[in-house]
Design an enzyme around this catalytic site. Sequence first.
Site, PDB file in Angstrom:
ATOM      1  CG  HIS A  25       5.973  -9.631   7.235  1.00 10.41           C
ATOM      2  ND1 HIS A  25       5.977  -9.290   8.570  1.00 10.41           N
ATOM      3  CD2 HIS A  25       5.913  -8.452   6.559  1.00 10.41           C
ATOM      4  CE1 HIS A  25       5.908  -7.978   8.696  1.00 10.41           C
ATOM      5  NE2 HIS A  25       5.870  -7.453   7.497  1.00 10.41           N
TER       6      HIS A  25
ATOM      7  CB  ALA B 113      11.422   4.132 -14.096  1.00  5.77           C
TER       8      ALA B 113
ATOM      9  CG  ASN C 225      13.746  13.746  -6.922  1.00  5.99           C
ATOM     10  OD1 ASN C 225      12.975  14.472  -6.307  1.00  5.99           O
ATOM     11  ND2 ASN C 225      14.130  13.989  -8.166  1.00  5.99           N
TER      12      ASN C 225
END
Length: 184
Positions: A113, A158, A83
């Site tokens: 990093h 989610a 999506n």
Amino acid sequence: MRTEKEKMLAGEPYQACDPVLSQDRKRAKKACQQINQHDTDDLAGREALLAVLIRFDGKFWIEPPLYVDYGYNIQIGDNFYANHGLTILDGAPVIIGKNVFIAPNVVIATAGHPLDKTRRATGEEYVKPITIGDDVWLGAHVTLCPGVTLGNNVVVGAGSVVVHDLPDNSVCVGTPARPVKSLA
């Protein structure tokens, strides 16, 4: 002496500001811009642009916008759907299985990093590959961090942040994501 691109592809610390890598990212950004602005009625043309950027092993659909760092380190299996707002930072390989569905605004980030501030300030980066198994569903706003592997038949809820490998046949949620239900 190894080039920065050779170091990146070997999974060694490297300088992302290297001119060759910068040019590779610029090429990918231009390709994403073309894809994201392409006529939505020209499906064949859009698929052709995507296939130049990313390796697909079957049918796929990616809603714009799409953002990638390089594109050449991404391999996607059959029956893939993403999506809006997929971001893939692919300094290392990103291998995605078949029947994978991705909700809006998911980030797949192989890049990181150093924790050491002096090394980080030099622009040093590292990358670790990400593997996503077959039959996986990533909910909206999921983030996959460098080096994780998702097993087969995994659902990630989610807003979850995945920092560790997730087992087959599981529903995983949270920050960091952890299994909360078995799908076996």
